[in-house]
Write a protein that holds these residues in place. Structure first.
Motif: not given
Length: 338
Positions: A72-75, A121-124, A144-145, A150-155
């Motif tokens: 949500i922060l990334s979005l 869009l990627f964050s959604l 698992r998460i 999650m930080s890696v996926f966002i980057i």
């Protein structure tokens, strides 16, 4: 040709009168344009304000440092750029046909524009995946998460978006600026081939993925509601049915809102882009449907944050300036848990 008319006389103005190659200027005035400028300015301010509240809340309060809230922060960061940079630049171009930010600004502005929309869009998509994992396997979700994963996926998501945007603009000759006819103009022309590529990779694929994931989430939620209804003892059948239907109704409403807003903001611009051999950033249709994309950044914080009780509590702390207290980061935002 950009011409500004004053009653019976036609006066031609230039963006940069001291430059012989300057573009002609068209200043849009009148009650209708003034109303539109004020309305769009309010939308821009609200977009910045709402997303700033989300960013401050999740960044400041330690209770909110979770993998889901990181998404949500990334979005919110992506949507903040839309409200802070993309919307004001487009309002400026609506008010005045001239481009005053120079060549560097003309290079950078579309990058920020497309990067913000792509990252949003990627964050959604990541939010849909995160919710699917949380609903389908809640007991193993925490193993698992993690925040680090999650930080890696966002980057990676932001990096991929930036890479795609640069490639996208490069192959549409944006960095050569060959389509600019005069000084004071910034135009982006999208080739039809890249319209199709963009349609596949940034509409059909993510749209299909989000629809499938949320459909599965809704189905799992219904099955869980039925399971709860089946094992509930000591409660009347009417009460169990009411609880189950309430759960299903809430899930259906949230699913419906997410899908409707997403499609409403993205379908028109892609459909309109298929009707022309190339798309130019100064066309009226592109401008109107482009603003629909920007509106998505205004609605996203409403869907993904304001519906949460913790957001309403954190906003009260922010507005009352209690976040400046020494221990404010440890405030309890979930009083019902005690």
């Amino acid at each position: 040709m950009n011409i500004m008319a004053h009653e019976e006389n036609i006066t031609v103005q230039y963006c940069f009168p001291e430059n012989n190659s300057s573009c002609r200027k068209e200043v849009r005035t009148g009650p209708a344009y003034i109303f539109i400028f004020i309305l769009l300015s309010c939308v821009s301010v609200c977009t910045v304000f709402l997303n700033l509240l989300v960013i401050i809340s999740i960044s400041h309060f330690k209770q909110l440092h979770s993998p889901t809230n990181l998404l949500i922060l990334s979005l919110a960061v992506a949507d903040l750029f839309v409200g802070l940079v993309v919307m004001p630049v487009n309002i400026m171009q609506l008010m005045d046909s001239c481009w005053y930010l120079g060549k560097v600004g003309c290079y950078i502005s579309p990058i920020i524009n497309f990067l913000s929309l792509s990252a949003s869009l990627f964050s959604l998509i990541l939010i849909a995946v995160d919710r699917y994992i949380a609903v389908s396997d809640p007991l193993l979700y925490s193993t698992r998460i993690s925040v680090c994963k999650m930080s890696v996926f966002i980057i990676l998501g932001w990096s991929f978006s930036l890479f795609y945007v640069i490639i996208y603009l490069y192959f549409n000759d944006h960095f050569h600026q060959s389509q600019i006819r005069c000084y004071g103009e910034c135009v982006l022309v999208i080739k039809y081939t890249w319209v199709i590529i963009d349609l596949v990779f940034f509409f059909i694929t993510p749209c299909s993925l989000i629809l499938i994931l949320y459909s599965i989430i809704f189905k799992i939620a219904r099955n869980q509601a039925k399971a709860v209804r089946a094992v509930t003892s000591g409660v009347s059948n009417s009460q169990r049915d009411k609880v189950s239907k309430s759960s299903e109704t809430k899930a259906a409403k949230k699913l419906g809102i997410v899908i409707f807003v997403y499609l409403a903001c993205w379908v028109p611009v892609f459909i309109s882009s298929l009707t022309a051999e190339s798309v130019t950033s100064v066309s009226v249709i592109w401008t109107i449907f482009g603003w629909l994309n920007y509106m998505n950044s205004s609605v996203n914080p409403l869907i993904y944050a304001i519906f949460y009780a913790w957001f309403r509590v954190s906003v009260k702390y922010i507005v009352s300036c209690r976040i400046f207290e020494s221990s404010s980061s440890r405030f309890n935002l979930f009083p019902e848990h005690h």
